[in-house]
Write a protein that holds these residues in place. Structure first.
Motif, PDB file in Angstrom:
ATOM      1  N   MET A   1     -47.835  -8.375  27.089  1.00 43.98           N
ATOM      2  CA  MET A   1     -46.792  -8.257  26.268  1.00 43.98           C
ATOM      3  C   MET A   1     -46.067  -6.958  26.750  1.00 43.98           C
ATOM      4  N   HIS A   2     -44.799  -6.732  26.462  1.00 46.16           N
ATOM      5  CA  HIS A   2     -44.205  -5.463  26.893  1.00 46.16           C
ATOM      6  C   HIS A   2     -43.469  -4.914  25.626  1.00 46.16           C
ATOM      7  N   ILE A   3     -43.029  -3.767  26.047  1.00 46.23           N
ATOM      8  CA  ILE A   3     -42.270  -3.080  24.877  1.00 46.23           C
ATOM      9  C   ILE A   3     -40.657  -2.954  25.103  1.00 46.23           C
ATOM     10  N   VAL A   4     -39.849  -3.393  24.279  1.00 43.73           N
ATOM     11  CA  VAL A   4     -38.395  -3.123  24.396  1.00 43.73           C
ATOM     12  C   VAL A   4     -38.144  -1.945  23.400  1.00 43.73           C
ATOM     13  N   GLY A   5     -37.230  -1.169  23.852  1.00 42.67           N
ATOM     14  CA  GLY A   5     -36.820  -0.054  23.095  1.00 42.67           C
ATOM     15  C   GLY A   5     -35.406  -0.128  22.946  1.00 42.67           C
ATOM     16  N   THR A   6     -34.933   0.447  21.667  1.00 46.74           N
ATOM     17  CA  THR A   6     -33.731   0.625  21.280  1.00 46.74           C
ATOM     18  C   THR A   6     -33.170   2.402  21.738  1.00 46.74           C
ATOM     19  N   ALA A   7     -31.877   2.262  21.976  1.00 48.06           N
ATOM     20  CA  ALA A   7     -31.355   3.653  22.017  1.00 48.06           C
ATOM     21  C   ALA A   7     -29.761   3.556  21.800  1.00 48.06           C
ATOM     22  N   GLY A   8     -29.470   4.759  21.313  1.00 47.24           N
ATOM     23  CA  GLY A   8     -27.985   4.593  21.125  1.00 47.24           C
ATOM     24  C   GLY A   8     -27.644   5.847  19.989  1.00 47.24           C
ATOM     25  N   HIS A   9     -26.257   6.081  19.757  1.00 52.46           N
ATOM     26  CA  HIS A   9     -25.877   6.831  18.844  1.00 52.46           C
ATOM     27  C   HIS A   9     -26.072   6.163  17.360  1.00 52.46           C
ATOM     28  N   VAL A  10     -26.080   7.181  16.258  1.00 48.24           N
ATOM     29  CA  VAL A  10     -26.237   6.934  14.950  1.00 48.24           C
ATOM     30  C   VAL A  10     -25.215   5.912  14.670  1.00 48.24           C
ATOM     31  N   ASP A  11     -25.855   4.826  13.771  1.00 50.39           N
ATOM     32  CA  ASP A  11     -24.861   3.873  13.241  1.00 50.39           C
ATOM     33  C   ASP A  11     -24.349   2.948  14.310  1.00 50.39           C
ATOM     34  N   HIS A  12     -24.634   2.724  15.294  1.00 46.30           N
ATOM     35  CA  HIS A  12     -24.270   1.828  16.424  1.00 46.30           C
ATOM     36  C   HIS A  12     -24.801   0.518  16.273  1.00 46.30           C
ATOM     37  N   GLY A  13     -25.579   0.214  15.246  1.00 46.43           N
ATOM     38  CA  GLY A  13     -26.133  -0.984  15.134  1.00 46.43           C
ATOM     39  C   GLY A  13     -27.415  -1.426  15.784  1.00 46.43           C
ATOM     40  N   LYS A  14     -28.302  -0.399  16.174  1.00 47.45           N
ATOM     41  CA  LYS A  14     -29.552  -0.699  16.633  1.00 47.45           C
ATOM     42  C   LYS A  14     -30.374  -1.423  15.906  1.00 47.45           C
ATOM     43  N   SER A  15     -30.788  -0.973  14.529  1.00 44.51           N
ATOM     44  CA  SER A  15     -31.629  -1.674  13.719  1.00 44.51           C
ATOM     45  C   SER A  15     -31.003  -3.123  13.086  1.00 44.51           C
ATOM     46  N   ALA A  16     -29.818  -3.159  12.987  1.00 45.56           N
ATOM     47  CA  ALA A  16     -29.411  -4.356  12.635  1.00 45.56           C
ATOM     48  C   ALA A  16     -29.480  -5.483  13.693  1.00 45.56           C
ATOM     49  N   LEU A  17     -29.541  -5.108  14.956  1.00 43.63           N
ATOM     50  CA  LEU A  17     -29.400  -6.046  16.071  1.00 43.63           C
ATOM     51  C   LEU A  17     -30.986  -6.351  16.115  1.00 43.63           C
ATOM     52  N   ILE A  18     -31.845  -5.559  15.803  1.00 47.06           N
ATOM     53  CA  ILE A  18     -33.239  -5.913  15.907  1.00 47.06           C
ATOM     54  C   ILE A  18     -33.696  -6.977  15.059  1.00 47.06           C
ATOM     55  N   ALA A  19     -33.228  -6.482  13.558  1.00 49.23           N
ATOM     56  CA  ALA A  19     -33.399  -7.657  12.495  1.00 49.23           C
ATOM     57  C   ALA A  19     -32.647  -8.815  12.944  1.00 49.23           C
ATOM     58  N   ALA A  20     -31.665  -9.045  13.401  1.00 48.14           N
ATOM     59  CA  ALA A  20     -30.876 -10.334  13.780  1.00 48.14           C
ATOM     60  C   ALA A  20     -31.677 -11.048  14.704  1.00 48.14           C
ATOM     61  N   LEU A  21     -32.156 -10.035  15.654  1.00 46.88           N
ATOM     62  CA  LEU A  21     -32.869 -10.844  16.854  1.00 46.88           C
ATOM     63  C   LEU A  21     -34.241 -11.380  16.510  1.00 46.88           C
ATOM     64  N   THR A  22     -34.708 -10.518  15.448  1.00 44.64           N
ATOM     65  CA  THR A  22     -36.474 -10.874  15.258  1.00 44.64           C
ATOM     66  C   THR A  22     -36.429 -11.309  13.767  1.00 44.64           C
ATOM     67  N   GLY A  23     -35.541 -11.075  12.954  1.00 44.77           N
ATOM     68  CA  GLY A  23     -35.954 -11.393  11.666  1.00 44.77           C
ATOM     69  C   GLY A  23     -36.538 -10.240  10.935  1.00 44.77           C
ATOM     70  N   THR A  24     -37.136  -9.017  11.422  1.00 44.92           N
ATOM     71  CA  THR A  24     -37.634  -8.119  10.838  1.00 44.92           C
ATOM     72  C   THR A  24     -36.702  -7.010  10.664  1.00 44.92           C
ATOM     73  N   ASN A  25     -36.756  -6.222   9.687  1.00 49.67           N
ATOM     74  CA  ASN A  25     -35.999  -5.063   9.435  1.00 49.67           C
ATOM     75  C   ASN A  25     -36.627  -3.730  10.082  1.00 49.67           C
ATOM     76  N   PRO A  26     -36.627  -3.296  10.997  1.00 54.63           N
ATOM     77  CA  PRO A  26     -37.095  -2.199  11.441  1.00 54.63           C
ATOM     78  C   PRO A  26     -37.127  -1.131  10.588  1.00 54.63           C
ATOM     79  N   ASP A  27     -36.110  -0.783   9.978  1.00 55.99           N
ATOM     80  CA  ASP A  27     -36.136   0.273   8.957  1.00 55.99           C
ATOM     81  C   ASP A  27     -37.180  -0.165   7.625  1.00 55.99           C
ATOM     82  N   ARG A  28     -38.255   0.377   7.764  1.00 51.93           N
ATOM     83  CA  ARG A  28     -39.411  -0.051   6.902  1.00 51.93           C
ATOM     84  C   ARG A  28     -39.589   0.838   5.596  1.00 51.93           C
ATOM     85  N   LEU A  29     -39.047   2.274   6.003  1.00 54.09           N
ATOM     86  CA  LEU A  29     -39.140   3.122   4.928  1.00 54.09           C
ATOM     87  C   LEU A  29     -37.973   2.786   3.834  1.00 54.09           C
TER      88      LEU A  29
END
Ligand SMILES: Nc1nc2c(ncn2[C@@H]2O[C@H](COP(=O)(O)OP(=O)(O)OP(=O)(O)O)[C@@H](O)[C@H]2O)c(=O)[nH]1
Ligand SMILES: [Mg+2]
Length: 622
Positions: free
Chosen positions: A1-29
């Protein structure tokens, strides 16, 4: 297994992209979901039918949470940089990239997000502009993928590329000792204490006993989770949850690590450090730093070695206030304590530095005992040496070491030393006292050292020397002799503001005419308005009022005067006192003191009967 990491400015759609790619919303709180903003690290599992898989670490873009981003950044191998197609490259994008260049990222992909929100005809131009801004970063030659997490456009292609990139990444070192920096710890019903993190190297099998470091506690691994599945063992590169029932949740925090018995935590070690070019002026032979090692954030000192290599990579020692697990090759990032400018990063070169510092030698004990015996009194070198019964050269070396490690602080004029814990306790007391005072008198700039020292029952001279150390550290403010907390912004009441409006009216037709200072001071003294005298000091300290000779000007008048001066010197290179008077539209009575004030405050220089504009940089303006 490997680790993919996101980076980027606030609100640029990082979490939405991860949710769309995996079906999991990474914003768990819950708070993240309510605010629509990532605050802390989030995780998701990316899986392909052929067995290729990755753990995804999603980071917050907001700069206030950069420390959380840093706690997750060390594990990243494949970078998914999100850039909002409408906004392009923004400050946090570049900050994240600057940080990641020092860590373990091997490949970068750029996701041009929210592509549904721009016109198809603009795409090429936007792409070019972004490519331009990424020059010189680790994403300079990264391929671009235009995606929309809303319409789904481009997601299939990006997913395919992620698959191929993941399959091509080299395996992490599974034969090295276990190193798992902890990013979360919690308790689960039936499992007890659980820690999660990215397994950076080595392999772990259930039933094994590892170590919690720092802390030196054995950690018995009852079971291993990788996302939703339980596994008998796991290899480097995975997101891992370990159930460690013999450890108490309360003794574990982000920043510690689960390690093999070969690794231990240390406070001093040799490093290779690569300064960022624009941070060079901030780096001295000894530089206070905020170090990010694994998932830990620790204050410390970077000491550049004598005769170190070139300007791009220097040999140095890193001394930390708290121990951290380190081993040769481990990467780290340094920021300034305050403001938290990124300084650079590097890797650990060797861990066998200053063995005495590791073992704690008798001279350190003796010196610390002396300092702790005088908690609020800076002690000079000679006094330390005689009280500790040490040769002065030994005492000096020991003190330097203690200062580097953060066990003692050095105060100035003359150089003297204070136990760090005692100084820290005094700082806390100062801050508490100041906060109460700011609350009570929000219009005051702060407290003078005399009042502060009296309130805390400490000799003023000692208080000032210790306080100045924290001023330099950025943890306390001193404005013109008034101490304040870093967050204090004086604010006058509306009555006080009205009083000063009335006190210094602008004369009809003579906008640059001052009022007599003595008259203003008397009016302030005689006024019954609460707090007006401290508010007056605040006005003066902030430049809202300026005392020039016997006159009192408003800050806005001084700004006007400077503007007229500059306009004059744009056309002429010198000026007589009479010309200046005409410039002001007042009289000689006011012009002469003003000119003298401008001379001493670095705007003009006298040259016989003339004034010239002082060269820029020759002196700083008040
Ligand atoms: N129209 C459109 N909106 C999007 C897209 N991706 C994200 N958004 C919206 O943009 C906003 C921010 O998205 P997030 O995914 O939370 O952004 P982020 O980069 O994770 O933000 P931080 O974690 O706070 O740094 C949300 O309101 C999303 O719904 C997209 O592809 N198209
Ligand atoms: Mg997010």
């Amino acid at each position: 297994m490997h680790i993919v990491g996101t980076a980027g400015h606030v609100d640029h759609g990082k979490s939405a992209l991860i949710a769309a790619l995996t079906g999991t919303n990474p914003d768990r709180l819950l708070e993240e979901q309510v605010r629509g903003m990532t605050l802390d690290l989030g995780f998701a599992h990316l899986r392909f039918d052929d067995g290729v898989e990755a753990g995804i670490v999603d980071v917050p873009g907001h700069e206030r949470f950069l420390h959380n981003m840093l706690a997750g950044a060390a594990g990243m191998e494949l970078l998914l940089l999100a850039v909002d197609a409408r906004e392009g490259v923004m400050p946090q994008t570049l900050d994240h990239l600057a940080i990641l260049q020092f860590l373990n990222v091997r490949r970068a992909l750029v996701a041009l997000t929210k592509i549904d929100l721009i016109d198809a005809s603009e795409r090429d131009a936007i792409r070019d502009a972004i490519r331009q801004r990424l020059q010189g970063t680790i994403a300079a030659s990264a391929p671009f993928y235009a995606v929309s997490s809303v319409s789904g456009e481009g997601l299939g292609e990006l997913k395919g590329v992620l698959h191929d990139e993941l399959a091509a990444l080299p395996q992490r070192n599974i034969n090295a000792p276990v190193y798992l920096p902890i990013d979360r710890a919690f308790t689960l019903q039936g499992l007890g204490t659980v820690v999660t993190g990215t397994l950076m190297q080595g392999r772990i099998a259930a039933g094994e006993t590892l170590m919690l470091e720092p802390g030196g506690k054995p950690a018995h691994v009852r079971s291993i989770g990788v996302f939703d599945a339980t596994r008998p063992d796991v290899a480097a590169g995975a997101r891992v949850a370990l159930s460690l029932p013999n450890l108490d949740r309360a003794e574990i925090a982000r920043g510690q690590a689960i390690v093999g018995s070969e690794l231990t935590a240390r406070r001093s070690f040799a490093v290779r450090f690569v300064p960022l070019q624009n941070a060079l002026p901030l780096i001295q032979r000894r530089t206070p730093v905020r170090a990010y090692v694994g998932s830990a954030e620790i204050m410390g000192t970077l000491v550049i070695a004598d005769g170190n290599g070139g300007p791009h990579e220097v040999r140095a020692q890193l001394h930390l206030r708290e121990p951290a697990v380190v081993f040769p090759g481990l990467r780290f990032v340094l920021r300034r304590p305050s403001p938290m400018t990124l300084l650079g990063g590097g890797y650990v070169e060797g861990v066998d530095v200053a063995p005495s510092a590791e073992q704690g030698d008798s001279s350190e004990e003796a010196v610390l005992a002396v300092l702790r015996g005088r908690p609020t009194e800076p002690v000079e070198l000679g006094a330390v040496a005689s009280a500790a019964n040490l040769r002065e050269s030994t005492a000096r070396d020991t003190l330097e070491r203690l200062v580097d490690r953060g066990d003692a602080i050095r105060v100035a004029r003359p150089a003297a030393y204070v136990d760090s814990a005692a100084a820290g306790a005094l700082l806390e007391r100062m801050l508490t006292t100041l906060e109460a005072s700011h609350q009570q008198e929000p219009w005051a700039i702060g407290m003078t050292s005399i009042v502060l020292a009296r309130t805390l029952s400490i000799p003023e001279a000692a208080l000032v020397r210790i306080a100045e150390h924290f001023v330099e550290d950025g943890r306390l403010i001193n404005r013109g002799g008034y101490y304040a907390t870093t967050s204090h912004q004086p604010s006058l009441t509306s009555e006080q503001r009205a009083f000063f409006e009335y006190l210094a009216p602008i004369a009809e037709g003579q906008p640059l005419l001052p009022i007599p200072f003595a008259g203003a001071a008397t009016a302030v003294k005689l006024s019954h308005l609460a707090g007006v005298s401290k508010a007056f000091d605040t006005m003066l300290a902030e430049g809202a009022f300026v005392k020039v000779g016997d006159d009192l000007y408003r800050g806005a008048q001084i700004a006007q005067i400077r503007a007229r001066l500059e306009a004059h010197f744009e056309r002429h290179d010198r000026m007589t006192a009479a010309e200046f008077r005409d410039l002001l539209g007042t009289s000689r009575k006011y012009a002469v003191p003003l000119l003298e004030w401008l001379d001493t405050h670095g705007t003009t220089v006298r040259d016989g009967d003339f004034r010239r504009l002082r060269k820029k940089g020759a002196s700083s303006l008040p």
